[in-house]
Write an enzyme that holds these catalytic residues in place. Structure first.
Site, PDB file in Angstrom:
ATOM      1  N   CYS A   1      -0.704  -6.738  -0.966  1.00  0.00           N
ATOM      2  CA  CYS A   1      -1.551  -6.103   0.048  1.00  0.00           C
ATOM      3  C   CYS A   1      -3.021  -6.111  -0.354  1.00  0.00           C
ATOM      4  O   CYS A   1      -3.902  -6.026   0.508  1.00  0.00           O
ATOM      5  CB  CYS A   1      -1.083  -4.675   0.308  1.00  0.00           C
ATOM      6  N   ASN A   2      -3.311  -6.222  -1.643  1.00  0.00           N
ATOM      7  CA  ASN A   2      -4.699  -6.153  -2.101  1.00  0.00           C
ATOM      8  C   ASN A   2      -5.245  -7.450  -2.677  1.00  0.00           C
ATOM      9  O   ASN A   2      -6.433  -7.529  -2.982  1.00  0.00           O
ATOM     10  CB  ASN A   2      -4.852  -5.050  -3.156  1.00  0.00           C
ATOM     11  N   ARG A   3      -4.397  -8.460  -2.852  1.00  0.00           N
ATOM     12  CA  ARG A   3      -4.904  -9.705  -3.439  1.00  0.00           C
ATOM     13  C   ARG A   3      -4.026 -10.889  -3.049  1.00  0.00           C
ATOM     14  O   ARG A   3      -2.809 -10.761  -2.882  1.00  0.00           O
ATOM     15  CB  ARG A   3      -5.020  -9.595  -4.957  1.00  0.00           C
TER      16      ARG A   3
ATOM     17  N   GLN B   1       3.161  -1.698 -10.524  1.00  0.00           N
ATOM     18  CA  GLN B   1       3.783  -2.475  -9.456  1.00  0.00           C
ATOM     19  C   GLN B   1       3.413  -3.952  -9.536  1.00  0.00           C
ATOM     20  O   GLN B   1       4.235  -4.826  -9.267  1.00  0.00           O
ATOM     21  CB  GLN B   1       3.380  -1.904  -8.095  1.00  0.00           C
TER      22      GLN B   1
ATOM     23  N   ALA C   1       2.021  15.732   7.933  1.00  0.00           N
ATOM     24  CA  ALA C   1       2.772  14.470   8.000  1.00  0.00           C
ATOM     25  C   ALA C   1       1.837  13.262   7.984  1.00  0.00           C
ATOM     26  O   ALA C   1       2.186  12.192   8.483  1.00  0.00           O
ATOM     27  CB  ALA C   1       3.649  14.441   9.255  1.00  0.00           C
ATOM     28  N   GLY C   2       0.671  13.430   7.379  1.00  0.00           N
ATOM     29  CA  GLY C   2      -0.285  12.333   7.289  1.00  0.00           C
ATOM     30  C   GLY C   2      -0.102  11.492   6.046  1.00  0.00           C
ATOM     31  O   GLY C   2       0.928  11.583   5.356  1.00  0.00           O
ATOM     32  N   GLU C   3      -1.101  10.672   5.733  1.00  0.00           N
ATOM     33  CA  GLU C   3      -1.018   9.744   4.606  1.00  0.00           C
ATOM     34  C   GLU C   3      -0.853  10.465   3.274  1.00  0.00           C
ATOM     35  O   GLU C   3      -0.038  10.065   2.440  1.00  0.00           O
ATOM     36  CB  GLU C   3      -2.272   8.869   4.571  1.00  0.00           C
TER      37      GLU C   3
ATOM     38  N   ALA D   1       0.363  13.436   2.727  1.00  0.00           N
ATOM     39  CA  ALA D   1       1.696  14.041   2.680  1.00  0.00           C
ATOM     40  C   ALA D   1       2.752  12.991   2.352  1.00  0.00           C
ATOM     41  O   ALA D   1       3.674  13.236   1.557  1.00  0.00           O
ATOM     42  CB  ALA D   1       2.010  14.711   4.014  1.00  0.00           C
TER      43      ALA D   1
END
Length: 446
Positions: free
Chosen positions: A50-52, A116, A190-192, A194
């Site tokens: 997702c980042n590279r 990861q 219930a956001g990011e 959380a």
């Protein structure tokens, strides 16, 4: 033969461009096949997260290798070559090796020291190996990288300290209450933030989780995703009575949990302690609840102090890992340089053995009555003489491997001993740089 890496990451391109330059999981096998068929490219591995997005290649020439990797990306993603050039960082040789080691140990990640990326690189390499796009160089390089990353995480605590507020909230809960398996945990919001807290809670063994949110559908979706249960906002006070830990992260502009509410709740809890962790800005929990006995209340500022201290520890661990990386780069470069020397040493040994065999044949013809014992004694001494004669030349050949002019010096070495043809024959009979799909497969657990 050169190692090249072309990288698109959070430092070189914004997220809108990175999204366009990402290989889907289903397309990587086809992409590897297309990559390896580019001119100049001998081996290839594609890493896409997702980042590279990074393409590692062994090329026969530096400049053409860089060009064809970028050209491949331009064609594959249908993005003009100038955009690719401006969005990529290119490293060659020792810098490319250092980059891989830095990335796989988590030192180039947004979250310093995260683990990861180790699994992602390992999977990317194994896929490339199974597709036959790696060979002698990358089988060695990526094995070394995986081993290095495992050792770095085992010998330092770089990945053991929380460096996000949500993760710090979970770590703080564990410090106060110990294991989370039997604890009742309430998530308000219930956001990011959380969701990140939920991920870390489940990863830490929590199983009894309740989610409350103003929008019931969001709470239910989040609870279902992580094996929890959802209750309505109207049931907040009942949930507070039953909980051991409360992590709150809503977008409310007013306190969700107030001092009078908690005074009543603590009476019903029969003086059982309660941990409140407020990761919302503005705060969800009235700071005056700190005046109530047996309530342990923490907000983002408390957690930020923990995060900052942990980040400083990670940075100290990173310096230790950089030293490991520098040593591993030297070791791998020495190995690479020896690849050109091995055929020369092999040819020299084989020539000496042929001379020995010819001489023994001559002795047998001229002295046919020699006993088997006498033949063995003569043969043993001849081998000893050969080894002593070859010791210094072989040592010198190995020294040449580290020279900037090693190609010319090795050529001169071959001419002195008249082994140029033998060296070329050995090189021609070696396995190709790129292996077939049925070749040796690296086992990362070994």
């Amino acid at each position: 033969m050169h190692i090249v890496v072309v990288s698109v990451n959070h430092k070189t391109a914004d997220v809108s461009l990175r999204e366009k330059l990402t290989f889907s999981e289903s397309s990587i096998q086809q992409a590897l096949s297309a990559l390896i068929n580019q001119k100049s490219i001998l081996e290839g591995v594609i890493l896409s997260t997702c980042n590279r997005t990074e393409i590692y290649a062994v090329t026969d020439q530096v400049h053409t290798g860089r060009y064809y990797v970028k050209s491949f990306m331009s064609e594959w993603f249908d993005v003009d070559i100038e955009t690719i050039k401006s969005a990529t960082d290119v490293k060659v040789g020792n810098e490319a090796i250092h980059h891989l080691f830095k990335v796989i140990t988590g030192l180039d990640s947004i979250v310093l020291g995260e683990t990861q990326i180790l699994g992602q690189i390992r999977d990317s390499f194994l896929l490339a190996q199974s597709e036959g796009t790696t060979g002698t160089v990358f089988n060695k390089l990526f094995k070394d990288a995986i081993t290095l990353a495992k050792r770095a995480h085992a010998e330092t605590d770089i990945s053991s300290k929380a460096v996000s507020v949500s993760y710090a909230a979970v770590e703080l809960s564990k410090k106060i209450l110990g294991k989370l398996e039997n604890k009742k945990i309430l998530i308000v919001g219930a956001g990011e933030m959380a969701e990140l807290a939920l991920q870390n809670l489940v990863g830490s063994g929590a199983t009894d989780i309740t989610v409350i949110n103003r929008t019931a559908e969001k709470a239910k979706s989040l609870a279902d995703q992580y094996g929890g249960r959802q209750v309505s906002l109207q049931e907040l006070q009942c949930a507070l009575i039953e909980s051991d830990i409360v992590i709150s992260s809503t977008s409310s502009q007013e306190f969700i949990i107030t001092k009078p509410m908690m005074q009543d709740i603590m009476k019903l809890r029969k003086n059982k302690s309660l941990v409140l962790i407020d990761i919302a800005v503005p705060r969800d929990i009235d700071p005056e609840v700190n005046d109530i006995d047996l309530i342990f209340n923490y907000d983002v500022d408390d957690l930020k102090g923990l995060v900052d201290a942990n980040l400083a520890e990670r940075e100290r661990a990173a310096q230790v890992i950089y030293t490991m990386i520098d040593k591993q780069v030297i070791s791998f470069v020495d190995w690479i340089n020896m690849l050109g020397v091995v055929p020369v040493i092999t040819a020299l040994r084989e020539k000496a053995l042929r001379i020995q065999a010819t001489t023994m044949d001559s002795i047998d013809r001229k002295m046919p009555n020699l006993s088997e014992r006498d033949r063995k004694v003569i043969s043993k001494h001849m081998k000893s003489i050969i080894n002593q004669i070859l010791k210094d030349p072989i040592s010198q050949a190995k020294e040449v491997s580290g020279s900037e002019n090693r190609a010319e010096e090795l050529q001169f070495f071959q001419e002195i001993f008249n082994i140029t043809n033998e060296v070329e024959s050995i090189k021609n009979n070696e396995p190709e740089v790129r292996r077939s799909k049925n070749s040796f497969v690296f086992n990362p657990e070994q």
